[in-house]
Design a protein around this motif. Sequence first.
Motif, PDB file in Angstrom:
ATOM      1  N   PRO A 219      -7.860   5.852  -1.795  1.00  0.00           N
ATOM      2  CA  PRO A 219      -8.721   6.889  -0.946  1.00  0.00           C
ATOM      3  C   PRO A 219      -8.840   8.057  -1.789  1.00  0.00           C
ATOM      4  CG  PRO A 219      -7.133   6.117   0.380  1.00  0.00           C
ATOM      5  CD  PRO A 219      -6.833   5.493  -0.790  1.00  0.00           C
ATOM      6  N   TYR A 220      -7.683   8.372  -2.871  1.00  0.00           N
ATOM      7  CA  TYR A 220      -7.849   9.463  -3.765  1.00  0.00           C
ATOM      8  C   TYR A 220      -8.850   9.621  -4.720  1.00  0.00           C
ATOM      9  CZ  TYR A 220      -3.228   9.373  -1.985  1.00  0.00           C
ATOM     10  OH  TYR A 220      -1.918   9.327  -1.115  1.00  0.00           O
ATOM     11  N   SER A 221      -9.626   8.366  -5.002  1.00  0.00           N
ATOM     12  CA  SER A 221     -10.795   8.470  -5.631  1.00  0.00           C
ATOM     13  C   SER A 221     -10.528   9.104  -7.201  1.00  0.00           C
ATOM     14  CB  SER A 221     -12.064   8.942  -5.074  1.00  0.00           C
ATOM     15  OG  SER A 221     -12.160   8.225  -3.753  1.00  0.00           O
ATOM     16  N   ASP A 222      -9.647   8.764  -7.851  1.00  0.00           N
ATOM     17  CA  ASP A 222      -9.287   9.306  -9.061  1.00  0.00           C
ATOM     18  C   ASP A 222      -9.943   8.463 -10.192  1.00  0.00           C
ATOM     19  OD1 ASP A 222      -8.104  11.730  -8.593  1.00  0.00           O
ATOM     20  OD2 ASP A 222      -6.150  10.567  -8.276  1.00  0.00           O
ATOM     21  N   ASN A 223     -11.633   8.233 -10.244  1.00  0.00           N
ATOM     22  CA  ASN A 223     -12.227   7.676 -10.938  1.00  0.00           C
ATOM     23  C   ASN A 223     -11.993   7.980 -12.549  1.00  0.00           C
ATOM     24  OD1 ASN A 223     -13.295   6.464  -8.746  1.00  0.00           O
ATOM     25  ND2 ASN A 223     -14.939   7.555  -8.710  1.00  0.00           N
ATOM     26  N   GLY A 224     -11.953   7.100 -13.501  1.00  0.00           N
ATOM     27  CA  GLY A 224     -11.541   7.394 -14.933  1.00  0.00           C
ATOM     28  C   GLY A 224     -12.923   7.302 -15.598  1.00  0.00           C
TER      29      GLY A 224
ATOM     30  N   THR B  10      -6.882   2.622 -30.945  1.00  0.00           N
ATOM     31  CA  THR B  10      -6.717   3.918 -31.579  1.00  0.00           C
ATOM     32  C   THR B  10      -7.773   4.992 -30.779  1.00  0.00           C
ATOM     33  OG1 THR B  10      -8.524   3.142 -33.053  1.00  0.00           O
ATOM     34  CG2 THR B  10      -6.304   2.930 -33.911  1.00  0.00           C
ATOM     35  N   SER B  11      -8.855   4.548 -30.800  1.00  0.00           N
ATOM     36  CA  SER B  11      -9.882   5.440 -30.141  1.00  0.00           C
ATOM     37  C   SER B  11     -10.639   5.284 -28.870  1.00  0.00           C
ATOM     38  CB  SER B  11     -11.111   5.788 -31.218  1.00  0.00           C
ATOM     39  OG  SER B  11     -11.783   4.507 -31.525  1.00  0.00           O
ATOM     40  N   ASN B  12     -10.042   4.159 -28.181  1.00  0.00           N
ATOM     41  CA  ASN B  12     -10.370   3.564 -27.076  1.00  0.00           C
ATOM     42  C   ASN B  12      -9.491   4.072 -25.878  1.00  0.00           C
ATOM     43  OD1 ASN B  12     -11.725   0.303 -27.968  1.00  0.00           O
ATOM     44  ND2 ASN B  12     -12.419   2.474 -28.249  1.00  0.00           N
ATOM     45  N   TYR B  13      -9.881   4.557 -24.792  1.00  0.00           N
ATOM     46  CA  TYR B  13      -9.257   5.054 -23.739  1.00  0.00           C
ATOM     47  C   TYR B  13      -9.938   5.466 -22.400  1.00  0.00           C
ATOM     48  CZ  TYR B  13     -10.667   9.568 -25.374  1.00  0.00           C
ATOM     49  OH  TYR B  13     -11.465  10.587 -25.849  1.00  0.00           O
ATOM     50  N   ILE B  14      -9.096   5.706 -21.334  1.00  0.00           N
ATOM     51  CA  ILE B  14      -9.887   5.810 -20.005  1.00  0.00           C
ATOM     52  C   ILE B  14      -9.031   6.999 -19.774  1.00  0.00           C
ATOM     53  CG2 ILE B  14      -9.988   5.296 -17.696  1.00  0.00           C
ATOM     54  CD1 ILE B  14     -10.055   2.350 -18.334  1.00  0.00           C
ATOM     55  N   THR B  15      -9.744   8.225 -19.334  1.00  0.00           N
ATOM     56  CA  THR B  15      -9.132   9.406 -18.804  1.00  0.00           C
ATOM     57  C   THR B  15      -9.267   9.701 -17.404  1.00  0.00           C
ATOM     58  OG1 THR B  15      -9.938  10.567 -20.926  1.00  0.00           O
ATOM     59  CG2 THR B  15      -9.277  11.955 -19.201  1.00  0.00           C
ATOM     60  N   ILE B  16      -8.223   9.823 -16.643  1.00  0.00           N
ATOM     61  CA  ILE B  16      -8.143  10.076 -15.212  1.00  0.00           C
ATOM     62  C   ILE B  16      -7.904  11.309 -15.017  1.00  0.00           C
ATOM     63  CG2 ILE B  16      -6.920   9.326 -12.976  1.00  0.00           C
ATOM     64  CD1 ILE B  16      -8.031   6.957 -14.646  1.00  0.00           C
ATOM     65  N   PRO B  17      -8.759  11.862 -14.025  1.00  0.00           N
ATOM     66  CA  PRO B  17      -8.599  13.513 -13.522  1.00  0.00           C
ATOM     67  C   PRO B  17      -7.147  13.756 -13.176  1.00  0.00           C
ATOM     68  CG  PRO B  17     -10.482  12.586 -12.398  1.00  0.00           C
ATOM     69  CD  PRO B  17      -9.722  11.223 -12.967  1.00  0.00           C
ATOM     70  N   ASN B  18      -6.793  15.046 -13.477  1.00  0.00           N
ATOM     71  CA  ASN B  18      -5.343  15.544 -13.271  1.00  0.00           C
ATOM     72  C   ASN B  18      -5.228  16.018 -11.609  1.00  0.00           C
ATOM     73  OD1 ASN B  18      -2.745  16.195 -13.676  1.00  0.00           O
ATOM     74  ND2 ASN B  18      -3.390  18.216 -14.611  1.00  0.00           N
ATOM     75  N   ASN B  19      -4.869  14.767 -10.900  1.00  0.00           N
ATOM     76  CA  ASN B  19      -5.108  15.236  -9.403  1.00  0.00           C
ATOM     77  C   ASN B  19      -3.155  15.220  -9.178  1.00  0.00           C
ATOM     78  OD1 ASN B  19      -4.659  14.617  -6.761  1.00  0.00           O
ATOM     79  ND2 ASN B  19      -6.397  13.560  -6.583  1.00  0.00           N
ATOM     80  N   ASN B  20      -3.065  16.083  -8.158  1.00  0.00           N
ATOM     81  CA  ASN B  20      -1.637  16.543  -8.150  1.00  0.00           C
ATOM     82  C   ASN B  20      -0.756  15.238  -7.474  1.00  0.00           C
ATOM     83  OD1 ASN B  20      -1.627  19.075  -8.720  1.00  0.00           O
ATOM     84  ND2 ASN B  20      -2.095  19.605  -6.374  1.00  0.00           N
ATOM     85  N   VAL B  21      -1.670  14.082  -6.696  1.00  0.00           N
ATOM     86  CA  VAL B  21      -0.974  13.016  -6.368  1.00  0.00           C
ATOM     87  C   VAL B  21      -0.474  12.145  -7.414  1.00  0.00           C
ATOM     88  CG1 VAL B  21      -2.852  11.339  -6.264  1.00  0.00           C
ATOM     89  CG2 VAL B  21      -1.213  11.189  -4.563  1.00  0.00           C
ATOM     90  N   LEU B  22      -0.765  12.370  -8.870  1.00  0.00           N
ATOM     91  CA  LEU B  22      -0.592  11.615  -9.830  1.00  0.00           C
ATOM     92  C   LEU B  22       0.867  12.296 -10.619  1.00  0.00           C
ATOM     93  CD1 LEU B  22      -3.893  10.485 -11.372  1.00  0.00           C
ATOM     94  CD2 LEU B  22      -2.432   9.238  -9.926  1.00  0.00           C
ATOM     95  N   ALA B  23       1.007  13.577  -9.993  1.00  0.00           N
ATOM     96  CA  ALA B  23       2.111  14.336 -10.575  1.00  0.00           C
ATOM     97  C   ALA B  23       3.572  13.592 -10.122  1.00  0.00           C
ATOM     98  CB  ALA B  23       2.024  15.843 -10.511  1.00  0.00           C
TER      99      ALA B  23
ATOM    100  N   GLN C  94       0.767  -1.154  -0.006  1.00  0.00           N
ATOM    101  CA  GLN C  94       0.062  -0.031   0.079  1.00  0.00           C
ATOM    102  C   GLN C  94       0.844   1.076  -0.032  1.00  0.00           C
ATOM    103  OE1 GLN C  94      -3.389  -0.320  -0.494  1.00  0.00           O
ATOM    104  NE2 GLN C  94      -2.786  -2.575  -0.481  1.00  0.00           N
ATOM    105  N   LYS C  95       2.215   1.150   0.376  1.00  0.00           N
ATOM    106  CA  LYS C  95       2.869   2.232   0.704  1.00  0.00           C
ATOM    107  C   LYS C  95       3.223   2.906  -0.963  1.00  0.00           C
ATOM    108  CE  LYS C  95       7.777   3.720   1.770  1.00  0.00           C
ATOM    109  NZ  LYS C  95       9.052   3.241   2.186  1.00  0.00           N
ATOM    110  N   GLY C  96       2.833   4.281  -1.148  1.00  0.00           N
ATOM    111  CA  GLY C  96       3.221   4.586  -2.424  1.00  0.00           C
ATOM    112  C   GLY C  96       2.239   4.616  -3.371  1.00  0.00           C
ATOM    113  N   LEU C  97       1.178   3.758  -2.984  1.00  0.00           N
ATOM    114  CA  LEU C  97       0.015   3.449  -4.248  1.00  0.00           C
ATOM    115  C   LEU C  97      -0.911   4.758  -4.143  1.00  0.00           C
ATOM    116  CD1 LEU C  97      -1.439   1.248  -5.782  1.00  0.00           C
ATOM    117  CD2 LEU C  97      -2.692   0.644  -3.868  1.00  0.00           C
ATOM    118  N   VAL C  98      -0.856   5.383  -5.246  1.00  0.00           N
ATOM    119  CA  VAL C  98      -1.654   6.572  -5.631  1.00  0.00           C
ATOM    120  C   VAL C  98      -2.716   6.360  -6.601  1.00  0.00           C
ATOM    121  CG1 VAL C  98       0.628   8.314  -4.994  1.00  0.00           C
ATOM    122  CG2 VAL C  98       0.041   7.219  -7.449  1.00  0.00           C
ATOM    123  N   GLY C  99      -2.779   5.219  -7.382  1.00  0.00           N
ATOM    124  CA  GLY C  99      -4.025   4.904  -7.963  1.00  0.00           C
ATOM    125  C   GLY C  99      -3.947   3.402  -8.237  1.00  0.00           C
TER     126      GLY C  99
END
Length: 199
Positions: free
Chosen positions: A62-67, A91-104, A40-45
């Motif tokens: 707990p960050y709830s960065d739902n795609g 090509t045209s299929n993908y999942i977009t995740i919100p730009n949360n600072n924890v993912l930077a 769990q340590k360092g798990l951000v997504g």
Amino acid sequence: DDVRLYSRALSQADVSNLYNSYNSQISLGGDGLSSGINLQKGLVGYWPMNDGSTTVAKDATPYSDNGTITGDTLTSDRKSRASSAYSFNGTSNYITIPNNNVLAITGSLTISMWVDVTNNSNYQPIISKGQSSEYELAADFRSGATTLSFKDTGCTESATGFFTGYTGTWGHRTVATDCRHAYFHRNGALVTTTLTGSA
């Protein structure tokens, strides 16, 4: 299926334990702890991708960065459970995740996923952060050439054959880097270690 993103470079022991954690016959102890290894340590997504949703890929941290899902179709996962994984057309299929600072994340990063490469397409990004690709894991599925790059720090690691030999079969892939070395694992075992020439 089952994508995890860590803000640290997992060790070989971590990766082996992560892979083994998917085997219900192997006990890792409570909460992913075994012999001092904390998955769990360092798990951000963490996106299990197994709830059958065609609109939202839920983040189990707990960050709830739902795609938000675009065009993906549901398919059977590695355990043959129907509608418990996603199929991308490249090509045209993908999942977009919100730009949360924890993912930077800069420098130390681990990307872990279960994948089934069903076609030998050309270069494709697998995970890409930010419009300028702050970090990106990409592969040419024909040759298996795989690249992990960080644009902000300028470090780039590459491996050959990382995705080859497993077409049509589910496999666990993990890439860990500290921006000095990159460690590419298949099914919990180290495939190759690379040195970055730019860090």
